[in-house]
Design a protein around this motif. Sequence first.
Motif, PDB file in Angstrom:
ATOM      1  N   MET A   1      37.801  33.563  39.831  1.00 35.25           N
ATOM      2  CA  MET A   1      38.062  33.598  38.386  1.00 35.25           C
ATOM      3  C   MET A   1      37.303  32.506  37.639  1.00 35.25           C
ATOM      4  O   MET A   1      36.880  32.705  36.499  1.00 35.25           O
ATOM      5  CB  MET A   1      39.562  33.450  38.116  1.00 35.25           C
ATOM      6  N   ASN A   2      37.126  31.367  38.262  1.00 34.62           N
ATOM      7  CA  ASN A   2      36.415  30.263  37.616  1.00 34.62           C
ATOM      8  C   ASN A   2      34.898  30.388  37.703  1.00 34.62           C
ATOM      9  O   ASN A   2      34.169  29.537  37.208  1.00 34.62           O
ATOM     10  CB  ASN A   2      36.856  28.933  38.216  1.00 34.62           C
TER      11      ASN A   2
ATOM     12  N   PHE B   1      34.475  38.958  32.905  1.00 33.67           N
ATOM     13  CA  PHE B   1      34.008  39.577  34.154  1.00 33.67           C
ATOM     14  C   PHE B   1      34.575  38.843  35.374  1.00 33.67           C
ATOM     15  O   PHE B   1      35.074  39.466  36.321  1.00 33.67           O
ATOM     16  CB  PHE B   1      32.484  39.554  34.160  1.00 33.67           C
ATOM     17  N   ASN B   2      34.524  37.519  35.354  1.00 33.32           N
ATOM     18  CA  ASN B   2      35.033  36.736  36.486  1.00 33.32           C
ATOM     19  C   ASN B   2      36.526  36.949  36.688  1.00 33.32           C
ATOM     20  O   ASN B   2      37.008  37.017  37.825  1.00 33.32           O
ATOM     21  CB  ASN B   2      34.745  35.251  36.275  1.00 33.32           C
ATOM     22  N   LYS B   3      37.266  37.058  35.587  1.00 37.60           N
ATOM     23  CA  LYS B   3      38.705  37.231  35.719  1.00 37.60           C
ATOM     24  C   LYS B   3      39.049  38.606  36.274  1.00 37.60           C
ATOM     25  O   LYS B   3      39.952  38.750  37.106  1.00 37.60           O
ATOM     26  CB  LYS B   3      39.398  37.025  34.374  1.00 37.60           C
ATOM     27  N   ILE B   4      38.312  39.633  35.839  1.00 37.52           N
ATOM     28  CA  ILE B   4      38.566  40.981  36.358  1.00 37.52           C
ATOM     29  C   ILE B   4      38.350  41.021  37.867  1.00 37.52           C
ATOM     30  O   ILE B   4      39.181  41.534  38.618  1.00 37.52           O
ATOM     31  CB  ILE B   4      37.666  42.008  35.643  1.00 37.52           C
ATOM     32  N   ARG B   5      37.242  40.468  38.339  1.00 35.04           N
ATOM     33  CA  ARG B   5      36.977  40.521  39.788  1.00 35.04           C
ATOM     34  C   ARG B   5      37.854  39.515  40.544  1.00 35.04           C
ATOM     35  O   ARG B   5      38.183  39.727  41.712  1.00 35.04           O
ATOM     36  CB  ARG B   5      35.496  40.303  40.081  1.00 35.04           C
ATOM     37  N   GLY B   6      38.252  38.427  39.864  1.00 33.11           N
ATOM     38  CA  GLY B   6      39.132  37.460  40.508  1.00 33.11           C
ATOM     39  C   GLY B   6      40.547  37.973  40.716  1.00 33.11           C
ATOM     40  O   GLY B   6      41.260  37.488  41.591  1.00 33.11           O
ATOM     41  N   LEU B   7      40.960  38.963  39.932  1.00 32.22           N
ATOM     42  CA  LEU B   7      42.295  39.547  40.081  1.00 32.22           C
ATOM     43  C   LEU B   7      42.259  40.894  40.802  1.00 32.22           C
ATOM     44  O   LEU B   7      43.260  41.614  40.839  1.00 32.22           O
ATOM     45  CB  LEU B   7      42.946  39.707  38.703  1.00 32.22           C
ATOM     46  N   ASN B   8      41.121  41.240  41.386  1.00 34.62           N
ATOM     47  CA  ASN B   8      40.947  42.456  42.163  1.00 34.62           C
ATOM     48  C   ASN B   8      40.910  42.098  43.653  1.00 34.62           C
ATOM     49  O   ASN B   8      40.142  41.210  44.040  1.00 34.62           O
ATOM     50  CB  ASN B   8      39.633  43.133  41.750  1.00 34.62           C
TER      51      ASN B   8
END
Length: 317
Positions: A128-129, A224-231
Amino acid sequence: MTTKIIFMGTPAFAVNILEALLQEPDYELVAVLTQPDRPVGRKHTLTPSPVKTLAQKHQLPIFQPAKLSGSAEMDQLIALEPDIMITAAYGQFLPTKLLQAAKIGAINVHASLLPKYRGGAPIHYAVMNGDTETGVSIMYMVKEMDAGDILSQARLPITDSDTTGTMFEKLSLLGRDLLLQTLPDLIAGTNQAWPQAQTEVTFAPTIKPEEEVIDFNQPARSIFNKIRGLNPFPIAHTTINGVRTKLISAHLVDETNHAEAGTVVLKNKHELWIAGNDGHAIAIDQIQPAGKAVMDITAYLNGHADFNEGDQVITNE
């Protein structure tokens, strides 16, 4: 002479590590400790952890106390007189009395480059970061969370194609290999541990429900980072055109734009771009409106997208 090991872990991250220990003839797994079975799915079916499933396959003694401290299970574990205790994403604090029962030491396989990201969600926060590198640390366990001296570390890149899910698997394999490299020196007493730098400590607490919400008044890359970080879990969500919607996957768009944050930049049969606040946009790949199944963006646009380019569709919750 074999080394007696108690292994403690719960999710899939720990499975590769336990499997590797089982294949080593010099290590005797005298017990496996994992979290109690949990209800899963809409029918709330009581389901064992991935670690328990593997332990059952190998007919290992399994302990599942809801709380270790003061439990009968803890006394039984101490009575086993283990040489080493190994944890990997177990999910509970271990009482000092139990830690001290390990003759050689109690160690943890942690999915970050400590002292960065102490806590229960180090992989989520690294993705996410937008970190471009993470890794695994093997450390001595102490009463304070993830604060023990470090025995070994290994590094791994994070690419834009990675999600928390892909990194879980990569780091599990890295942790497995690093543990197998570290154990012989630990057992022989030739290891050289080093303390964590207190000035560099950061934390990665368990993801809270409010942190699953995507705020489009952010740069596109942060979104974008948050979407993939929560997947693949717990999955990011927002409100699109009044409908609470999960954003499963997305990618960054190279083109710049002058649209306001949360505005549709491009919409056609196969693409949906939504603007961040920095002149860039993300393209949604997979989506799940409330009450619907996960669908690719083409299916979504075919029947669920009653809006046009230039429309402000995102409502921050």
